[in-house]
Design a protein around this motif. Structure first.
Motif, short mmCIF file in Angstrom:
data_model
loop_
_atom_site.label_atom_id
_atom_site.label_comp_id
_atom_site.label_asym_id
_atom_site.label_seq_id
_atom_site.Cartn_x
_atom_site.Cartn_y
_atom_site.Cartn_z
N LEU A 224 0.84 -1.19 0.00
CA LEU A 224 0.00 0.00 0.00
C LEU A 224 0.87 1.24 0.00
O LEU A 224 1.97 1.24 0.55
CB LEU A 224 -0.88 -0.04 1.27
N ASP A 225 0.34 2.29 -0.60
CA ASP A 225 0.99 3.59 -0.62
C ASP A 225 -0.08 4.64 -0.41
O ASP A 225 -1.27 4.32 -0.42
CB ASP A 225 1.66 3.82 -1.98
N THR A 226 0.34 5.88 -0.23
CA THR A 226 -0.62 6.98 -0.18
C THR A 226 -0.15 8.07 -1.13
O THR A 226 1.05 8.24 -1.36
CB THR A 226 -0.75 7.57 1.25
N ASP A 227 -1.12 8.80 -1.69
CA ASP A 227 -0.75 9.91 -2.56
C ASP A 227 -0.67 11.19 -1.75
O ASP A 227 -0.87 11.17 -0.53
CB ASP A 227 -1.69 10.01 -3.77
N GLU A 228 -0.41 12.30 -2.43
CA GLU A 228 -0.24 13.59 -1.74
C GLU A 228 -1.52 14.07 -1.06
O GLU A 228 -1.46 14.88 -0.14
CB GLU A 228 0.30 14.65 -2.71
N ASP A 229 -2.66 13.54 -1.48
CA ASP A 229 -3.94 13.91 -0.85
C ASP A 229 -4.34 12.97 0.28
O ASP A 229 -5.42 13.11 0.86
CB ASP A 229 -5.05 13.92 -1.90
N GLY A 230 -3.51 11.97 0.56
CA GLY A 230 -3.80 11.03 1.63
C GLY A 230 -4.67 9.85 1.20
O GLY A 230 -5.13 9.08 2.04
N CYS A 231 -4.89 9.72 -0.10
CA CYS A 231 -5.68 8.59 -0.60
C CYS A 231 -4.83 7.32 -0.59
O CYS A 231 -3.63 7.37 -0.86
CB CYS A 231 -6.18 8.86 -2.01
N LEU A 232 -5.47 6.21 -0.28
CA LEU A 232 -4.78 4.93 -0.23
C LEU A 232 -4.67 4.35 -1.64
O LEU A 232 -5.66 4.31 -2.37
CB LEU A 232 -5.55 3.96 0.68
#
Length: 130
Positions: free
Chosen positions: A53-61
């Protein structure tokens, strides 16, 4: 990193939510799974550490390639088992719960053989009815 059934459940839930809404945040996952935000945060951290799992700059998974592969495998199993149980006359809510358990305990080899057997059987049944 070894992934347990609970980790697979998180990945599957993220996949399902992404299909439904397009973007998944931790708060969405907590609401969907019925877990507390701290539990979700801990699970997300472990899944990120494991490379699922990762997150983007907006905090989305975001599922990584390996996380996506596992999520799709578990989701396919879940849908397959739930469908088989409902077809056998099991209440859909019970079938959903039991499919969630079955998806984790059956090996890949066994799942593929069951799926192949039932698909062949369904083809034979529909051929005889035609």
């Amino acid at each position: 990193m070894l992934l347990y059934a609970s980790g697979e459940d998180y990945l599957e839930a993220i996949l399902v939510l992404k299909k439904q809404t397009g973007a998944v945040r931790s708060v969405d996952l907590a609401r969907y799974m019925g877990y507390s935000k701290p539990s979700i945060s801990h699970a997300v951290a472990m899944l990120k550490k494991g490379g699922f799992l990762d997150t983007d700059e907006d905090g989305c998974l975001l599922l990584t390639d390996s996380g996506q592969e596992i999520a799709e495998k578990i989701y396919e199993r879940h849908c397959f088992y739930k469908n088989q149980l409902v077809t056998a006359g099991i209440d859909p809510q019970i079938a959903d719960k039991e499919a969630c358990q079955m998806e984790h305990i059956i090996s890949d080899e066994t799942f593929q053989k069951i799926k192949k057997h039932l698909c062949q059987r369904n083809k034979e049944d529909s051929h005889h009815q035609a």
